[in-house]
Design a protein around this motif. Structure first.
Motif, PDB file in Angstrom:
ATOM      1  N   PRO A 145     -39.167 -26.278   0.392  1.00 13.35           N
ATOM      2  CA  PRO A 145     -40.004 -25.850   1.515  1.00 13.35           C
ATOM      3  C   PRO A 145     -40.727 -27.013   2.181  1.00 13.35           C
ATOM      4  CG  PRO A 145     -40.399 -24.503  -0.445  1.00 13.35           C
ATOM      5  CD  PRO A 145     -39.608 -25.696  -0.873  1.00 13.35           C
ATOM      6  N   GLY A 146     -40.886 -26.895   3.491  1.00 22.95           N
ATOM      7  CA  GLY A 146     -41.702 -27.865   4.197  1.00 22.95           C
ATOM      8  C   GLY A 146     -43.168 -27.633   3.884  1.00 22.95           C
ATOM      9  N   VAL A 147     -44.018 -28.558   4.290  1.00 20.66           N
ATOM     10  CA  VAL A 147     -45.446 -28.486   3.958  1.00 20.66           C
ATOM     11  C   VAL A 147     -46.061 -27.181   4.444  1.00 20.66           C
ATOM     12  CG1 VAL A 147     -47.693 -29.562   4.348  1.00 20.66           C
ATOM     13  CG2 VAL A 147     -45.672 -30.991   3.995  1.00 20.66           C
ATOM     14  N   ARG A 148     -45.662 -26.701   5.606  1.00 17.41           N
ATOM     15  CA  ARG A 148     -46.289 -25.508   6.183  1.00 17.41           C
ATOM     16  C   ARG A 148     -45.796 -24.210   5.577  1.00 17.41           C
ATOM     17  NH1 ARG A 148     -45.683 -26.496  12.565  1.00 17.41           N
ATOM     18  NH2 ARG A 148     -43.622 -27.157  11.847  1.00 17.41           N
ATOM     19  N   THR A 149     -44.739 -24.262   4.751  1.00 20.35           N
ATOM     20  CA  THR A 149     -44.209 -23.032   4.143  1.00 20.35           C
ATOM     21  C   THR A 149     -44.261 -23.077   2.616  1.00 20.35           C
ATOM     22  OG1 THR A 149     -41.953 -23.936   4.321  1.00 20.35           O
ATOM     23  CG2 THR A 149     -42.687 -22.454   6.073  1.00 20.35           C
ATOM     24  N   GLN A 150     -45.068 -23.955   2.066  1.00 22.98           N
ATOM     25  CA  GLN A 150     -45.161 -24.055   0.602  1.00 22.98           C
ATOM     26  C   GLN A 150     -46.036 -22.972   0.000  1.00 22.98           C
ATOM     27  OE1 GLN A 150     -46.424 -28.056  -0.265  1.00 22.98           O
ATOM     28  NE2 GLN A 150     -44.379 -28.930   0.081  1.00 22.98           N
ATOM     29  N   GLY A 151     -46.842 -22.312   0.814  1.00 19.37           N
ATOM     30  CA  GLY A 151     -47.658 -21.219   0.325  1.00 19.37           C
ATOM     31  C   GLY A 151     -48.845 -21.669  -0.500  1.00 19.37           C
ATOM     32  N   PRO A 152     -49.616 -20.711  -1.021  1.00 25.03           N
ATOM     33  CA  PRO A 152     -50.838 -21.029  -1.770  1.00 25.03           C
ATOM     34  C   PRO A 152     -50.583 -21.806  -3.063  1.00 25.03           C
ATOM     35  CG  PRO A 152     -50.276 -18.706  -2.013  1.00 25.03           C
ATOM     36  CD  PRO A 152     -49.386 -19.250  -0.945  1.00 25.03           C
ATOM     37  N   TYR A 153     -49.347 -21.722  -3.611  1.00 22.92           N
ATOM     38  CA  TYR A 153     -49.032 -22.438  -4.845  1.00 22.92           C
ATOM     39  C   TYR A 153     -48.458 -23.830  -4.587  1.00 22.92           C
ATOM     40  CZ  TYR A 153     -49.441 -17.741  -6.836  1.00 22.92           C
ATOM     41  OH  TYR A 153     -49.889 -16.504  -7.201  1.00 22.92           O
ATOM     42  N   GLU A 154     -48.344 -24.203  -3.305  1.00 25.56           N
ATOM     43  CA  GLU A 154     -47.813 -25.519  -2.927  1.00 25.56           C
ATOM     44  C   GLU A 154     -46.449 -25.774  -3.572  1.00 25.56           C
ATOM     45  OE1 GLU A 154     -50.708 -28.569  -3.709  1.00 25.56           O
ATOM     46  OE2 GLU A 154     -52.363 -27.357  -2.906  1.00 25.56           O
ATOM     47  N   VAL A 155     -45.562 -24.809  -3.417  1.00 29.25           N
ATOM     48  CA  VAL A 155     -44.238 -24.874  -4.036  1.00 29.25           C
ATOM     49  C   VAL A 155     -43.426 -26.015  -3.427  1.00 29.25           C
ATOM     50  CG1 VAL A 155     -42.080 -23.642  -4.451  1.00 29.25           C
ATOM     51  CG2 VAL A 155     -44.266 -22.401  -4.515  1.00 29.25           C
ATOM     52  N   LYS A 156     -42.966 -26.909  -4.270  1.00 32.30           N
ATOM     53  CA  LYS A 156     -42.164 -28.049  -3.819  1.00 32.30           C
ATOM     54  C   LYS A 156     -40.667 -27.736  -3.845  1.00 32.30           C
ATOM     55  CE  LYS A 156     -46.061 -30.290  -3.845  1.00 32.30           C
ATOM     56  NZ  LYS A 156     -46.812 -30.478  -2.580  1.00 32.30           N
ATOM     57  N   TYR A 157     -40.299 -26.792  -4.702  1.00 32.06           N
ATOM     58  CA  TYR A 157     -38.874 -26.470  -4.879  1.00 32.06           C
ATOM     59  C   TYR A 157     -38.771 -25.083  -5.503  1.00 32.06           C
ATOM     60  CZ  TYR A 157     -34.017 -27.028  -6.569  1.00 32.06           C
ATOM     61  OH  TYR A 157     -32.673 -26.869  -6.818  1.00 32.06           O
ATOM     62  N   ILE A 158     -37.827 -24.285  -5.014  1.00 34.34           N
ATOM     63  CA  ILE A 158     -37.579 -22.971  -5.588  1.00 34.34           C
ATOM     64  C   ILE A 158     -36.073 -22.768  -5.702  1.00 34.34           C
ATOM     65  CG2 ILE A 158     -37.817 -21.914  -3.286  1.00 34.34           C
ATOM     66  CD1 ILE A 158     -38.687 -19.322  -4.728  1.00 34.34           C
ATOM     67  N   GLN A 159     -35.645 -22.244  -6.834  1.00 38.04           N
ATOM     68  CA  GLN A 159     -34.215 -22.085  -7.100  1.00 38.04           C
ATOM     69  C   GLN A 159     -33.961 -20.764  -7.812  1.00 38.04           C
ATOM     70  OE1 GLN A 159     -32.643 -25.003  -9.803  1.00 38.04           O
ATOM     71  NE2 GLN A 159     -30.519 -24.494  -9.371  1.00 38.04           N
TER      72      GLN A 159
END
Length: 285
Positions: free
Chosen positions: A49-63
């Protein structure tokens, strides 16, 4: 389910639906889709995710992925799973040793190795005790369930279908075996076999092969295109219709044109009916 990717991302990352849809669209550079067993509705994904779509958990990667890859894990160069080589596919001995090995593993796994879905998020340590703890029971509605016999048995059917084609080519006349059509079919069979249990190859060579062997249509709507693997990227969206770069989807079919013509302008390659099928195959003596 492939069509539920945005729901999985929305609920796991706690981001708005619009943002989840955006980063799980086929044209998004952040999104990679991994088909499983050639089934367009059964797939995992990887997103950075880009910085603006990382959400409240600041997700760097989701799989999202399945655990069945571990059954065929076999690190060899750039490959992470057992794979069929082009040399084997074009040889005289069929079924090829690699196909025999895959077949035996598939058959054994149907009783001993159930496949499970897994969801992985990479977040800062400060959110490690919060992420994924608030997922509702409705979240399970985004998953699919198959018995072991069905899941692995389907792969056996697809594997042996490709093996049968390669065996028929091996006993054909030499001038037929080295024709453009035969070599293209061989390359496509290798792609399909190796894509049964690992992420399908999506480099330029793989895309060119698939452009030759997949069926095409002038315009493919959302329901027909259903869900496309990342390898067909270059997607533009126009009023609910997926248009793929590199194909002239606006060109009108002239009267008398053959629908099976092989030129690139014949439309967009697609995977209809929920599974990847070749456009046409003709067996000759």
């Amino acid at each position: 389910m492939t069509k539920a990717h945005h729901k999985v991302v929305r609920d796991a990352m706690r981001i708005p639906s619009r943002a989840a849809i955006q980063i799980t669209s086929v044209g998004s550079s952040k999104y990679q889709r991994d088909l499983s067993s050639h089934l367009t509705e059964v797939s995992g994904f990887r997103i950075e995710p880009g910085v603006r779509t990382q959400g409240p958990y600041e997700v760097k990667y989701i799989q999202a992925y399945t655990t069945d890859k571990s059954v065929l894990y076999n690190r060899d160069g750039n490959h992470h799973a057992k794979f069929l080589t082009t040399k084997e596919a074009m040889g005289r001995d069929h079924p090829a040793p690699s196909i025999v090995g895959m077949h035996n593993i598939y058959k054994g796994a149907s009783n001993n190795n159930p496949s499970h879905a897994r969801l992985e998020l990479r977040v800062p340590l400060k959110f490690g005790e919060e992420v994924l703890l608030g997922v509702s029971n409705d979240f399970l509605g985004n998953l699919l369930h198959f018995s072991g016999d069905v899941w692995w048995g389907f792969r056996v059917v697809r594997l042996m279908g490709a093996s049968h084609l390669l065996a028929r080519q091996a006993i054909g006349r030499l001038d037929k075996r080295i024709s453009y059509e035969s070599i293209t079919l061989t390359a496509a069979c290798v792609l399909l076999v190796n894509g049964l249990h690992a992420r399908p190859e999506d480099g330029p060579a793989a895309r060119q092969v698939l452009e030759c062997v997949l069926p095409r249509d002038k315009v493919v709507d959302d329901n027909e295109l259903a869900i496309h693997p990342r390898m067909f990227a270059g997607v533009q969206r126009h009023e609910g219709v997926e248009i793929f770069e590199g194909f002239d989807s606006e060109e009108e079919e002239e009267e008398g044109d053959d629908d099976d013509d092989d030129g690139p302008a014949d439309g967009t390659p697609f995977a209809r009916l929920g599974c990847v099928f070749f456009r046409r195959i003709k067996l000759t003596d």
